[in-house]
Design a protein around this motif. Structure first.
Motif, mmCIF file in Angstrom:
data_model
loop_
_atom_site.group_PDB
_atom_site.id
_atom_site.type_symbol
_atom_site.label_atom_id
_atom_site.label_comp_id
_atom_site.label_asym_id
_atom_site.label_seq_id
_atom_site.Cartn_x
_atom_site.Cartn_y
_atom_site.Cartn_z
ATOM 1 N N ALA A 1 8.079 12.302 -15.080
ATOM 2 C CA ALA A 1 6.630 12.131 -15.158
ATOM 3 C C ALA A 1 6.252 10.957 -14.251
ATOM 4 C CB ALA A 1 6.203 11.846 -16.592
ATOM 5 N N ILE A 2 5.048 11.036 -13.724
ATOM 6 C CA ILE A 2 4.578 10.018 -12.783
ATOM 7 C C ILE A 2 3.288 9.436 -13.361
ATOM 8 C CG2 ILE A 2 3.861 9.585 -10.389
ATOM 9 C CD1 ILE A 2 6.653 10.730 -10.431
ATOM 10 N N ALA A 3 3.271 8.125 -13.579
ATOM 11 C CA ALA A 3 2.104 7.491 -14.195
ATOM 12 C C ALA A 3 1.299 6.701 -13.175
ATOM 13 C CB ALA A 3 2.560 6.548 -15.308
ATOM 14 N N THR A 4 -0.010 6.740 -13.336
ATOM 15 C CA THR A 4 -0.889 5.856 -12.576
ATOM 16 C C THR A 4 -1.342 4.777 -13.546
ATOM 17 O OG1 THR A 4 -1.602 7.706 -11.240
ATOM 18 C CG2 THR A 4 -2.998 5.746 -11.188
ATOM 19 N N VAL A 5 -0.993 3.518 -13.261
ATOM 20 C CA VAL A 5 -1.292 2.435 -14.209
ATOM 21 C C VAL A 5 -2.163 1.366 -13.561
ATOM 22 C CG1 VAL A 5 0.777 2.748 -15.633
ATOM 23 C CG2 VAL A 5 0.853 1.186 -13.702
ATOM 24 N N GLN A 6 -3.038 0.813 -14.405
ATOM 25 C CA GLN A 6 -3.956 -0.213 -13.932
ATOM 26 C C GLN A 6 -3.652 -1.508 -14.685
ATOM 27 O OE1 GLN A 6 -8.105 0.472 -14.933
ATOM 28 N NE2 GLN A 6 -8.691 -0.247 -12.881
ATOM 29 N N SER A 7 -3.558 -2.596 -13.946
ATOM 30 C CA SER A 7 -3.237 -3.880 -14.563
ATOM 31 C C SER A 7 -4.485 -4.734 -14.692
ATOM 32 C CB SER A 7 -2.208 -4.623 -13.700
ATOM 33 O OG SER A 7 -2.182 -5.990 -14.046
ATOM 34 N N SER A 8 -4.647 -5.361 -15.874
ATOM 35 C CA SER A 8 -5.803 -6.228 -16.083
ATOM 36 C C SER A 8 -5.425 -7.710 -15.951
ATOM 37 C CB SER A 8 -6.399 -5.967 -17.462
ATOM 38 O OG SER A 8 -5.409 -6.208 -18.451
ATOM 39 N N ASP A 9 -4.186 -7.988 -15.557
ATOM 40 C CA ASP A 9 -3.742 -9.378 -15.462
ATOM 41 C C ASP A 9 -4.274 -10.059 -14.201
ATOM 42 O OD1 ASP A 9 -2.131 -9.945 -17.754
ATOM 43 O OD2 ASP A 9 -0.606 -8.570 -16.975
ATOM 44 N N PRO A 10 -4.494 -11.364 -14.274
ATOM 45 C CA PRO A 10 -4.971 -12.095 -13.082
ATOM 46 C C PRO A 10 -3.938 -12.126 -11.958
ATOM 47 C CG PRO A 10 -4.462 -13.624 -14.884
ATOM 48 C CD PRO A 10 -4.404 -12.243 -15.459
ATOM 49 N N ILE A 11 -2.672 -12.167 -12.323
ATOM 50 C CA ILE A 11 -1.609 -12.099 -11.315
ATOM 51 C C ILE A 11 -0.814 -10.828 -11.587
ATOM 52 C CG2 ILE A 11 0.445 -13.212 -10.346
ATOM 53 C CD1 ILE A 11 -0.619 -15.884 -11.373
ATOM 54 N N LYS A 12 -0.694 -9.990 -10.560
ATOM 55 C CA LYS A 12 0.046 -8.744 -10.739
ATOM 56 C C LYS A 12 1.482 -8.963 -10.291
ATOM 57 C CE LYS A 12 -4.192 -6.819 -10.966
ATOM 58 N NZ LYS A 12 -5.296 -7.758 -11.285
ATOM 59 N N VAL A 13 2.400 -8.837 -11.220
ATOM 60 C CA VAL A 13 3.817 -8.973 -10.906
ATOM 61 C C VAL A 13 4.400 -7.567 -10.821
ATOM 62 C CG1 VAL A 13 6.027 -9.841 -11.741
ATOM 63 C CG2 VAL A 13 3.975 -11.247 -11.987
ATOM 64 N N ILE A 14 5.023 -7.259 -9.681
ATOM 65 C CA ILE A 14 5.370 -5.863 -9.395
ATOM 66 C C ILE A 14 6.759 -5.758 -8.761
ATOM 67 C CG2 ILE A 14 4.731 -3.884 -7.930
ATOM 68 C CD1 ILE A 14 1.828 -5.075 -7.984
ATOM 69 N N THR A 15 7.585 -4.831 -9.252
ATOM 70 C CA THR A 15 8.783 -4.496 -8.471
ATOM 71 C C THR A 15 8.519 -3.192 -7.725
ATOM 72 O OG1 THR A 15 9.873 -3.360 -10.311
ATOM 73 C CG2 THR A 15 10.409 -5.691 -10.009
ATOM 74 N N VAL A 16 9.028 -3.146 -6.500
ATOM 75 C CA VAL A 16 8.694 -2.076 -5.573
ATOM 76 C C VAL A 16 9.933 -1.238 -5.281
ATOM 77 C CG1 VAL A 16 7.915 -1.592 -3.215
ATOM 78 C CG2 VAL A 16 6.930 -3.520 -4.490
ATOM 79 N N ARG A 17 9.797 0.064 -5.445
ATOM 80 C CA ARG A 17 10.888 0.963 -5.060
ATOM 81 C C ARG A 17 10.851 1.132 -3.542
ATOM 82 N NH1 ARG A 17 12.209 6.567 -8.077
ATOM 83 N NH2 ARG A 17 12.607 5.108 -9.763
ATOM 84 N N GLY A 18 11.911 0.680 -2.890
ATOM 85 C CA GLY A 18 11.937 0.647 -1.425
ATOM 86 C C GLY A 18 11.668 1.990 -0.778
ATOM 87 N N THR A 19 12.177 3.071 -1.386
ATOM 88 C CA THR A 19 12.045 4.386 -0.762
ATOM 89 C C THR A 19 10.605 4.895 -0.786
ATOM 90 O OG1 THR A 19 12.639 5.403 -2.867
ATOM 91 C CG2 THR A 19 14.412 5.086 -1.295
ATOM 92 N N GLY A 20 9.737 4.246 -1.550
ATOM 93 C CA GLY A 20 8.349 4.694 -1.637
ATOM 94 C C GLY A 20 7.468 4.175 -0.513
ATOM 95 N N PHE A 21 7.968 3.217 0.253
ATOM 96 C CA PHE A 21 7.121 2.576 1.264
ATOM 97 C C PHE A 21 7.842 2.473 2.603
ATOM 98 C CE2 PHE A 21 5.733 1.220 -2.875
ATOM 99 C CZ PHE A 21 4.349 1.295 -2.786
#
Lengths: 249, 309
Positions: free
Chosen positions: B132-152
């Motif tokens: 399943a693939i989720a679209t998520v929205q963050s309400s935090d002032p600082i967005k901390v994110i890990t990035v899957r290399g193959t996606g970009f």
């Protein structure tokens, strides 16, 4: 030494995951649930530490609906001594889970806290690291070996390049990877015995935590389907296709 | 808006996946600052400064950061975080270790393993082993994110000329110490960035038989991977595992040899451009995702393939 193990109730790993037609999430109605497989490995490690005479008591904790008692009972049948359920029907995101677990750690004062490295539903791989950060203690993630030595623990970690050993002061948080051990099956007598082991229920409020989800799921979709291609009849045909059709060699 | 990218490196070289993370940062827009935390890592800072789109490189060079111990690096990130709207790292074992801890110190959530940026606060990520693939929205002032290399897509490694600034902040928590490391040595390309990957599964029967795959890989300039079954059986070490809990790969060509195609394995390779499966069981699920399937005994097919390349 007291050991705390956190376990999560998740969809059973054999169940085919179906996205709801309205794209609001994954369909969990009437689906078989089980203990997160990585958490099972964490429980097994705690039991082995007890068998070696290192752990003296194993407390297993879960966060979730009343039904999560089943997963706690499973852990008790595998050898944990008592259980704590932080009962809630609300969505608990990783940071809130870490805050709740921190509350339990402060009450119970374990020397070692074991979790699975990730749960197979959200696939986040966060809670152990967050808990360690909130507690201000060391963390051994992706653990494939755990050796307690006096007031410290050496953790062998499965990292991208190979293996890395680190030494942590106790108390410490460790998250289990696949090859830490192979969990046992609970025997029938132990399943019966587990029913009599103590299981305490706490509320989120009892631990002084207010749930604040920060991430909102806007939609959930099926992944793009990959179409099956063709069967080739020989190595020659395969080489020809890769060269002239796919042009990748 | 300002994005902090935590560089992945071994104190000598910037790991290629950092260029993919920079690709994600570029989509967010705003200034891009790279943090190089390590020991004797000056060369890495210079490489990061040359990467496309980087406006500044911060170097924290201290023994406390030499082995990327999460207790120390996360504290450093938390200390400088207030200058940024987003903090990004690769979703590999280093990023996954450090970033959630930094997020907790900042009292913000982490968005794990994103494969797409929809907007400054909305991201796309797979879960349930990619089912399943989720679209998520963050309400935090600082967005901390890990990035899957193959996606970009990776940004260009050369061409930039960012300023390098040294960061005089030492966070040594004294909670953890490095003991030792056993790193696989290989002249072959790195698994997650290789153009071609050859993987073996339980059907290989033992570790010795993997030699055949190394030979095939060398003909193709490929990296060699394995299924969880092959790693669990002790045929090959853990760093070769491709799948939900191992490495995620998306090469131009993926050749699966003696791999049945468990969902956990497919989660790690189904974004490959062309998939070839060689398996003697014609009902193996791997054939449902393969562009070219060859139903054959791998012990005959692989040597023949090597001889014909």
């Amino acid at each position: 030494m007291k050991v705390l193990v956190a376990v999560k109730r998740v969809i059973d790993y054999n169940v085919k995951v179906r996205v709801k037609p309205d794209n609001s999430g994954v369909d969990l109605a009437n689906v078989k649930m089980a203990m997160n497989p990585f958490d099972e490995i964490a429980v097994e490690e705690a039991v082995r530490l007890k068998e070696k005479g290192i752990a003296t008591e194993i407390v297993v904790v879960s966060i979730g609906p009343k039904a999560a008692q089943e997963q706690i009972r499973t852990a008790l049948a595998l050898g944990a001594d008592r259980g704590i359920l932080i009962e809630t029907d609300e969505e608990v995101q990783s940071l809130d889970a870490a805050k709740l677990l921190k509350g339990v750690v402060e009450k119970e004062a374990p020397q070692l806290i074991l979790l699975g490295k990730q749960s197979i539903d959200t696939d986040n791989n966060q809670t152990g690291q967050m808990l360690a950060g909130l507690l201000g203690c060391g963390q051994g993630t992706f653990a494939s070996r755990v050796d307690v030595e006096g007031d410290s623990v050496v953790v062998e970690r499965e990292i991208d390049g190979g293996l890395m050993d680190i030494k942590l002061k106790l108390p410490a948080v460790i998250t289990a990877d696949l090859r830490l051990n192979e969990p046992r099956y609970a025997s029938l007598p132990n399943i019966m015995k587990a029913k009599k082991k103590p299981l305490e229920t706490l509320s989120v409020g009892d631990l002084g935590v207010e749930l604040k989800p920060r991430l909102k799921t806007l939609k959930v979709e099926e992944p793009p389907k990959r179409q099956a291609g063709i069967k080739v009849s020989s190595v020659d045909e395969l080489v020809e296709k890769l060269k002239n059709e796919a042009k990748v060699i | 808006m300002s994005v902090l990218v935590v560089a992945d490196h071994d104190n000598q070289n910037l790991k290629p996946v950092t260029l993919n993370v920079l690709g994600a940062a570029k989509q967010l827009g705003g200034d891009i600052v790279v943090l190089v935390a390590g020991e004797g890592c000056g060369a890495v800072a210079e490489q990061a400064a040359k990467a496309e789109g980087v406006s500044k490189v911060l170097v924290a060079d201290n023994a406390a950061y030499g082995h990327h111990l999460a207790e120390n690096v996360a504290a450093l990130i938390a200390e400088i975080a207030s200058d940024y709207s987003h903090i990004l790292a690769a979703a590999n074992t280093t990023g996954k270790d450090i970033l959630p801890r930094a997020a907790a110190l900042l009292d913000v959530a982490q968005v794990s393993d994103i494969i797409r940026v929809e907007s400054a606060d909305t991201f796309v990520r797979p879960f349930y082993a990619g089912n399943a693939i989720a679209t998520v929205q963050s309400s935090d002032p600082i967005k901390v994110i890990t990035v899957r290399g193959t996606g970009f897509d990776a940004v260009a490694a050369e061409g930039g000329s960012a300023a390098v600034e040294s960061l005089d902040i030492v966070k040594d928590a004294g909670l953890s110490e490095f003991v030792k490391e056993e790193l696989a040595k290989s002249d072959r390309p790195e698994l997650t960035s290789a153009r071609v990957v050859v993987s073996g599964g339980r059907g290989m029967q033992n570790g010795e038989n993997f030699k055949m795959l190394y030979e095939l890989a060398d003909k193709l300039g490929a990296a060699v991977g394995a299924s969880r079954a092959a790693v669990d059986a002790g045929f090959v070490p853990n760093d070769m595992q491709v799948g939900q809990t191992g490495k995620i790969v998306a090469p131009e060509l993926y050749i699966a040899v003696g791999i049945s195609g468990a969902i956990q394995h497919l989660a790690g390779m189904s974004d490959s451009k062309v998939i070839v499966a060689i398996n003697k069981d014609e009902d193996a699920p791997i054939f449902q995702v393969a562009d070219y399937g060859l139903v054959a005994d791998l012990f005959e097919a692989v040597p023949e393939l090597i001889s014909k390349l």
